[in-house]
Design a protein around this motif. Sequence first.
Motif, PDB file in Angstrom:
ATOM      1  N   ALA A  40       0.819  -1.206   0.000  1.00  0.00           N
ATOM      2  CA  ALA A  40       0.000   0.000   0.000  1.00  0.00           C
ATOM      3  C   ALA A  40       0.856   1.260   0.000  1.00  0.00           C
ATOM      4  O   ALA A  40       0.602   2.203  -0.775  1.00  0.00           O
ATOM      5  CB  ALA A  40      -0.926  -0.003   1.218  1.00  0.00           C
ATOM      6  N   ARG A  41       1.854   1.307   0.853  1.00  0.00           N
ATOM      7  CA  ARG A  41       2.688   2.507   0.957  1.00  0.00           C
ATOM      8  C   ARG A  41       3.517   2.723  -0.306  1.00  0.00           C
ATOM      9  O   ARG A  41       3.737   3.862  -0.732  1.00  0.00           O
ATOM     10  CB  ARG A  41       3.588   2.415   2.178  1.00  0.00           C
ATOM     11  CG  ARG A  41       2.867   2.449   3.513  1.00  0.00           C
ATOM     12  CD  ARG A  41       1.870   3.568   3.591  1.00  0.00           C
ATOM     13  NE  ARG A  41       1.393   3.768   4.973  1.00  0.00           N
ATOM     14  CZ  ARG A  41       0.262   4.362   5.284  1.00  0.00           C
ATOM     15  NH1 ARG A  41      -0.529   4.821   4.332  1.00  0.00           N
ATOM     16  NH2 ARG A  41      -0.096   4.505   6.550  1.00  0.00           N
ATOM     17  N   ALA A  42       3.987   1.630  -0.908  1.00  0.00           N
ATOM     18  CA  ALA A  42       4.765   1.760  -2.142  1.00  0.00           C
ATOM     19  C   ALA A  42       3.925   2.391  -3.256  1.00  0.00           C
ATOM     20  O   ALA A  42       4.458   3.089  -4.125  1.00  0.00           O
ATOM     21  CB  ALA A  42       5.286   0.401  -2.579  1.00  0.00           C
ATOM     22  N   ALA A  43       2.617   2.160  -3.216  1.00  0.00           N
ATOM     23  CA  ALA A  43       1.710   2.726  -4.212  1.00  0.00           C
ATOM     24  C   ALA A  43       1.109   4.051  -3.740  1.00  0.00           C
ATOM     25  O   ALA A  43       0.243   4.608  -4.421  1.00  0.00           O
ATOM     26  CB  ALA A  43       0.594   1.736  -4.519  1.00  0.00           C
TER      27      ALA A  43
ATOM     28  N   PRO B 169      -6.629   2.792   6.378  1.00  0.00           N
ATOM     29  CA  PRO B 169      -7.310   3.156   7.622  1.00  0.00           C
ATOM     30  C   PRO B 169      -6.806   2.327   8.791  1.00  0.00           C
ATOM     31  O   PRO B 169      -6.793   1.096   8.732  1.00  0.00           O
ATOM     32  CB  PRO B 169      -8.793   2.887   7.329  1.00  0.00           C
ATOM     33  CG  PRO B 169      -8.805   2.010   6.128  1.00  0.00           C
ATOM     34  CD  PRO B 169      -7.554   2.273   5.369  1.00  0.00           C
ATOM     35  N   ALA B 170      -6.392   3.018   9.863  1.00  0.00           N
ATOM     36  CA  ALA B 170      -5.691   2.346  10.960  1.00  0.00           C
ATOM     37  C   ALA B 170      -6.592   1.451  11.803  1.00  0.00           C
ATOM     38  O   ALA B 170      -6.136   0.449  12.344  1.00  0.00           O
ATOM     39  CB  ALA B 170      -5.019   3.391  11.844  1.00  0.00           C
ATOM     40  N   ASP B 171      -7.850   1.800  11.930  1.00  0.00           N
ATOM     41  CA  ASP B 171      -8.712   1.120  12.894  1.00  0.00           C
ATOM     42  C   ASP B 171      -9.387  -0.133  12.351  1.00  0.00           C
ATOM     43  O   ASP B 171     -10.058  -0.844  13.101  1.00  0.00           O
ATOM     44  CB  ASP B 171      -9.791   2.083  13.396  1.00  0.00           C
ATOM     45  CG  ASP B 171      -9.197   3.317  14.045  1.00  0.00           C
ATOM     46  OD1 ASP B 171      -8.130   3.187  14.653  1.00  0.00           O
ATOM     47  OD2 ASP B 171      -9.787   4.408  13.920  1.00  0.00           O
ATOM     48  N   PHE B 172      -9.229  -0.400  11.061  1.00  0.00           N
ATOM     49  CA  PHE B 172      -9.939  -1.521  10.458  1.00  0.00           C
ATOM     50  C   PHE B 172      -8.950  -2.444   9.758  1.00  0.00           C
ATOM     51  O   PHE B 172      -7.959  -2.004   9.186  1.00  0.00           O
ATOM     52  CB  PHE B 172     -10.998  -1.027   9.464  1.00  0.00           C
ATOM     53  CG  PHE B 172     -12.141  -0.344  10.149  1.00  0.00           C
ATOM     54  CD1 PHE B 172     -13.259  -1.062  10.542  1.00  0.00           C
ATOM     55  CD2 PHE B 172     -12.088   1.008  10.440  1.00  0.00           C
ATOM     56  CE1 PHE B 172     -14.311  -0.443  11.193  1.00  0.00           C
ATOM     57  CE2 PHE B 172     -13.134   1.644  11.092  1.00  0.00           C
ATOM     58  CZ  PHE B 172     -14.247   0.913  11.481  1.00  0.00           C
TER      59      PHE B 172
ATOM     60  N   ARG C  28      -4.334   9.440   2.050  1.00  0.00           N
ATOM     61  CA  ARG C  28      -4.591   9.738   3.464  1.00  0.00           C
ATOM     62  C   ARG C  28      -5.192   8.510   4.148  1.00  0.00           C
ATOM     63  O   ARG C  28      -5.917   7.734   3.532  1.00  0.00           O
ATOM     64  CB  ARG C  28      -5.547  10.929   3.593  1.00  0.00           C
ATOM     65  CG  ARG C  28      -4.977  12.235   3.111  1.00  0.00           C
ATOM     66  CD  ARG C  28      -6.019  13.339   3.061  1.00  0.00           C
ATOM     67  NE  ARG C  28      -6.689  13.539   4.345  1.00  0.00           N
ATOM     68  CZ  ARG C  28      -7.636  14.458   4.543  1.00  0.00           C
ATOM     69  NH1 ARG C  28      -8.042  15.235   3.533  1.00  0.00           N
ATOM     70  NH2 ARG C  28      -8.198  14.591   5.727  1.00  0.00           N
ATOM     71  N   ASP C  29      -4.902   8.381   5.436  1.00  0.00           N
ATOM     72  CA  ASP C  29      -5.402   7.233   6.198  1.00  0.00           C
ATOM     73  C   ASP C  29      -6.740   7.495   6.872  1.00  0.00           C
ATOM     74  O   ASP C  29      -7.384   6.555   7.338  1.00  0.00           O
ATOM     75  CB  ASP C  29      -4.393   6.850   7.293  1.00  0.00           C
ATOM     76  CG  ASP C  29      -3.058   6.395   6.729  1.00  0.00           C
ATOM     77  OD1 ASP C  29      -3.015   5.985   5.550  1.00  0.00           O
ATOM     78  OD2 ASP C  29      -2.059   6.465   7.468  1.00  0.00           O
TER      79      ASP C  29
END
Length: 255
Positions: free
Chosen positions: A160-163, A168-171, A215-216
């Motif tokens: 995900a970060r590479a792209a 979303p942090a909570d799920f 954005r997260d």
Amino acid sequence: MVEIKTDAALEAMREAGRVVGQALAAVRDAADVGVSLRELDGVAREVLGKAGATSPFLGYHPSFAPGPFPAVICASVNDAVVHGIPDDYRLRDGDLVSIDCGAVLDGWAGDAAVSFTVGTPRPADLALIETTRRALEAGMAAAVVGNRVGDISHAIGGVARAARCGVPADFGGHGIGRRMHEEPHVPNRGKPRRGLPLRHGLVLAIEPMLLAGGRDDYRAAPDGWTLRTADGSRAAHIEHTVAITDDGPRILTLP
């Protein structure tokens, strides 16, 4: 409590997962411009009914929700990340659709999700779906005996970060068995070699949810269920129920 399943239980979960896979395939085949989300829910209900399965979604009422969930699928369109309620919205050309579905058969649960486009796709949406698929594959590849939950999280988050996608942090994913949601929680980002060790018989629903805007953060819609990207960008969600086995990861929710 984390439940380790017997081989017989894994076979039973495969049957529940097969129903989920068939329901998702039927919904995807039925999805077209002009078809309502409520009609897609009806398609899934028919598949579950013919298989003698019930829905773990219908009537589900977690603490954050204002009331029980009213459908057997979650139908999330465009900027909706997860938990979209199927209503009278009719699909439009170019929509990005994520469908999440579960089934309970003979006391065992399965859970999976798919993302796809309707009509003429946007190239950016196809790229987002492909990235989400690769994130799921990376997470499943890390779901091997001897690794830990954090290795799955790290693999998903790395793709995900590479792209440059948001996460979303909570799920995230979760254990699954006789109940749809069991321990452990499986975040979609994290550090390797952390968390619960993976062993034969552990079953996880692995489900990356990626946000195209990078954005997260997200916001809850007025219905109290649907989660939408905070910046209005598109989202994709793909999921499989996966058994950890001595022979490697086994996907239980293929049709």
